[in-house]
Scaffold this motif. Structure first.
Motif, PDB file in Angstrom:
ATOM      1  N   GLU A   1     -18.899 -17.995  15.717  1.00  0.00           N
ATOM      2  CA  GLU A   1     -17.832 -18.602  14.900  1.00  0.00           C
ATOM      3  C   GLU A   1     -17.985 -18.589  13.314  1.00  0.00           C
ATOM      4  O   GLU A   1     -17.082 -18.307  12.576  1.00  0.00           O
ATOM      5  CB  GLU A   1     -17.721 -20.027  15.120  1.00  0.00           C
ATOM      6  CG  GLU A   1     -16.374 -20.641  14.778  1.00  0.00           C
ATOM      7  CD  GLU A   1     -15.180 -20.070  15.345  1.00  0.00           C
ATOM      8  OE1 GLU A   1     -14.053 -20.362  14.693  1.00  0.00           O
ATOM      9  OE2 GLU A   1     -15.289 -19.620  16.475  1.00  0.00           O
ATOM     10  N   PHE A   2     -19.373 -18.518  12.963  1.00  0.00           N
ATOM     11  CA  PHE A   2     -19.737 -18.263  11.611  1.00  0.00           C
ATOM     12  C   PHE A   2     -19.427 -16.966  11.225  1.00  0.00           C
ATOM     13  O   PHE A   2     -18.770 -16.624  10.369  1.00  0.00           O
ATOM     14  CB  PHE A   2     -21.269 -18.460  11.170  1.00  0.00           C
ATOM     15  CG  PHE A   2     -21.670 -17.890  10.024  1.00  0.00           C
ATOM     16  CD1 PHE A   2     -21.521 -18.644   8.978  1.00  0.00           C
ATOM     17  CD2 PHE A   2     -22.597 -16.657  10.064  1.00  0.00           C
ATOM     18  CE1 PHE A   2     -21.694 -17.761   7.589  1.00  0.00           C
ATOM     19  CE2 PHE A   2     -22.875 -16.122   8.946  1.00  0.00           C
ATOM     20  CZ  PHE A   2     -22.569 -16.553   7.629  1.00  0.00           C
ATOM     21  N   LEU A   3     -19.814 -15.891  12.080  1.00  0.00           N
ATOM     22  CA  LEU A   3     -19.522 -14.660  11.886  1.00  0.00           C
ATOM     23  C   LEU A   3     -18.026 -14.179  11.718  1.00  0.00           C
ATOM     24  O   LEU A   3     -17.546 -13.553  10.893  1.00  0.00           O
ATOM     25  CB  LEU A   3     -20.279 -13.537  12.829  1.00  0.00           C
ATOM     26  CG  LEU A   3     -21.834 -13.498  12.829  1.00  0.00           C
ATOM     27  CD1 LEU A   3     -22.317 -12.873  14.028  1.00  0.00           C
ATOM     28  CD2 LEU A   3     -22.271 -12.952  11.399  1.00  0.00           C
TER      29      LEU A   3
ATOM     30  N   LYS B   1     -12.095 -22.953   2.458  1.00  0.00           N
ATOM     31  CA  LYS B   1     -11.897 -23.442   3.950  1.00  0.00           C
ATOM     32  C   LYS B   1     -13.001 -22.865   4.682  1.00  0.00           C
ATOM     33  O   LYS B   1     -13.678 -23.375   5.529  1.00  0.00           O
ATOM     34  CB  LYS B   1     -10.668 -23.493   4.623  1.00  0.00           C
ATOM     35  CG  LYS B   1      -9.804 -24.590   3.781  1.00  0.00           C
ATOM     36  CD  LYS B   1      -8.418 -24.811   4.531  1.00  0.00           C
ATOM     37  CE  LYS B   1      -7.958 -25.833   3.620  1.00  0.00           C
ATOM     38  NZ  LYS B   1      -6.428 -25.903   4.584  1.00  0.00           N
ATOM     39  N   LEU B   2     -13.021 -21.299   4.897  1.00  0.00           N
ATOM     40  CA  LEU B   2     -13.877 -20.427   5.450  1.00  0.00           C
ATOM     41  C   LEU B   2     -15.171 -20.597   5.192  1.00  0.00           C
ATOM     42  O   LEU B   2     -16.198 -20.754   6.017  1.00  0.00           O
ATOM     43  CB  LEU B   2     -13.388 -19.148   5.246  1.00  0.00           C
ATOM     44  CG  LEU B   2     -12.060 -18.902   5.807  1.00  0.00           C
ATOM     45  CD1 LEU B   2     -11.639 -17.366   5.412  1.00  0.00           C
ATOM     46  CD2 LEU B   2     -12.045 -18.736   7.465  1.00  0.00           C
ATOM     47  N   VAL B   3     -15.649 -21.060   3.599  1.00  0.00           N
ATOM     48  CA  VAL B   3     -16.835 -20.939   3.178  1.00  0.00           C
ATOM     49  C   VAL B   3     -17.522 -22.558   3.742  1.00  0.00           C
ATOM     50  O   VAL B   3     -18.514 -22.452   4.510  1.00  0.00           O
ATOM     51  CB  VAL B   3     -17.126 -20.936   1.959  1.00  0.00           C
ATOM     52  CG1 VAL B   3     -18.233 -21.417   1.428  1.00  0.00           C
ATOM     53  CG2 VAL B   3     -16.768 -19.731   1.470  1.00  0.00           C
ATOM     54  N   ASN B   4     -16.732 -23.471   3.950  1.00  0.00           N
ATOM     55  CA  ASN B   4     -17.112 -24.881   4.087  1.00  0.00           C
ATOM     56  C   ASN B   4     -17.264 -24.824   5.751  1.00  0.00           C
ATOM     57  O   ASN B   4     -18.227 -25.377   6.026  1.00  0.00           O
ATOM     58  CB  ASN B   4     -16.118 -26.047   3.599  1.00  0.00           C
ATOM     59  CG  ASN B   4     -15.985 -26.107   2.284  1.00  0.00           C
ATOM     60  OD1 ASN B   4     -17.207 -25.817   1.616  1.00  0.00           O
ATOM     61  ND2 ASN B   4     -14.997 -26.433   1.791  1.00  0.00           N
ATOM     62  N   PHE B   5     -16.405 -24.147   6.447  1.00  0.00           N
ATOM     63  CA  PHE B   5     -16.402 -24.184   8.009  1.00  0.00           C
ATOM     64  C   PHE B   5     -17.602 -23.370   8.284  1.00  0.00           C
ATOM     65  O   PHE B   5     -18.225 -23.800   9.538  1.00  0.00           O
ATOM     66  CB  PHE B   5     -15.204 -23.710   8.650  1.00  0.00           C
ATOM     67  CG  PHE B   5     -15.208 -23.924  10.105  1.00  0.00           C
ATOM     68  CD1 PHE B   5     -15.351 -25.158  10.681  1.00  0.00           C
ATOM     69  CD2 PHE B   5     -15.142 -22.775  10.914  1.00  0.00           C
ATOM     70  CE1 PHE B   5     -15.363 -25.330  11.987  1.00  0.00           C
ATOM     71  CE2 PHE B   5     -15.218 -22.876  12.065  1.00  0.00           C
ATOM     72  CZ  PHE B   5     -15.336 -24.306  13.020  1.00  0.00           C
ATOM     73  N   GLY B   6     -17.754 -22.224   7.849  1.00  0.00           N
ATOM     74  CA  GLY B   6     -19.023 -21.318   7.833  1.00  0.00           C
ATOM     75  C   GLY B   6     -20.415 -22.108   7.761  1.00  0.00           C
ATOM     76  O   GLY B   6     -21.307 -21.979   8.547  1.00  0.00           O
ATOM     77  N   ALA B   7     -20.298 -23.099   6.769  1.00  0.00           N
ATOM     78  CA  ALA B   7     -21.500 -23.552   6.492  1.00  0.00           C
ATOM     79  C   ALA B   7     -22.022 -24.704   7.353  1.00  0.00           C
ATOM     80  O   ALA B   7     -22.992 -24.870   8.090  1.00  0.00           O
ATOM     81  CB  ALA B   7     -21.529 -24.450   5.159  1.00  0.00           C
ATOM     82  N   LEU B   8     -20.660 -25.358   7.981  1.00  0.00           N
ATOM     83  CA  LEU B   8     -20.707 -26.161   9.257  1.00  0.00           C
ATOM     84  C   LEU B   8     -20.967 -25.572  10.573  1.00  0.00           C
ATOM     85  O   LEU B   8     -22.186 -26.153  11.128  1.00  0.00           O
ATOM     86  CB  LEU B   8     -19.349 -26.944   9.432  1.00  0.00           C
ATOM     87  CG  LEU B   8     -19.370 -27.822  10.477  1.00  0.00           C
ATOM     88  CD1 LEU B   8     -19.935 -29.149  10.333  1.00  0.00           C
ATOM     89  CD2 LEU B   8     -17.892 -28.443  10.636  1.00  0.00           C
ATOM     90  N   CYS B   9     -20.738 -24.477  10.699  1.00  0.00           N
ATOM     91  CA  CYS B   9     -21.130 -23.557  11.723  1.00  0.00           C
ATOM     92  C   CYS B   9     -22.604 -23.395  11.913  1.00  0.00           C
ATOM     93  O   CYS B   9     -23.094 -23.449  12.927  1.00  0.00           O
ATOM     94  CB  CYS B   9     -20.202 -22.220  11.893  1.00  0.00           C
ATOM     95  SG  CYS B   9     -18.469 -22.483  12.425  1.00  0.00           S
ATOM     96  N   LEU B  10     -23.246 -22.988  10.743  1.00  0.00           N
ATOM     97  CA  LEU B  10     -24.435 -22.636  10.857  1.00  0.00           C
ATOM     98  C   LEU B  10     -25.502 -23.847  10.905  1.00  0.00           C
ATOM     99  O   LEU B  10     -26.398 -24.033  11.723  1.00  0.00           O
ATOM    100  CB  LEU B  10     -24.872 -22.040   9.496  1.00  0.00           C
ATOM    101  CG  LEU B  10     -24.173 -20.680   9.086  1.00  0.00           C
ATOM    102  CD1 LEU B  10     -24.817 -20.040   7.774  1.00  0.00           C
ATOM    103  CD2 LEU B  10     -24.944 -19.807  10.041  1.00  0.00           C
TER     104      LEU B  10
END
Length: 87
Positions: A43-45, A13-22
């Motif tokens: 938020e990505f950081l 979930k963190l990886v997917n949301f991080g990608a969305l943030c970028l």
């Protein structure tokens, strides 16, 4: 991903949301919304820090497993050592 099995779902979930943030940060940049882009980058950081912590937890776990195996190879029963320490 090198995380504990119990942390795998959260890590994904963190990886997917991080990608969305970028992606969102880039979109905001394209539209000259620099403050919004910065918020998404932050938020990505945050996601990255959380993911790094999960990875560190797995590394600590793996190190403890290696220590226990080394002690076992030397004939030391870690259960006995743990009980002696708690007496």
């Amino acid at each position: 991903m090198n995380v504990l099995e119990k942390d795998r779902e959260l890590a994904e979930k963190l990886v997917n949301f991080g990608a969305l943030c970028l992606l969102q940060a880039r979109l905001e940049l394209v539209h000259d919304h620099f403050d919004e882009a910065e918020k998404w980058a932050e938020e990505f950081l945050r996601c990255k820090r959380d993911l790094d912590e999960l990875i560190k937890r797995k590394q600590r776990h793996d190190e403890l497993v290696r220590i226990v195996e080394t002690l076992r190879e030397k004939g030391i029963d870690i259960a006995v050592v743990a009980r002696k320490g708690n007496e």
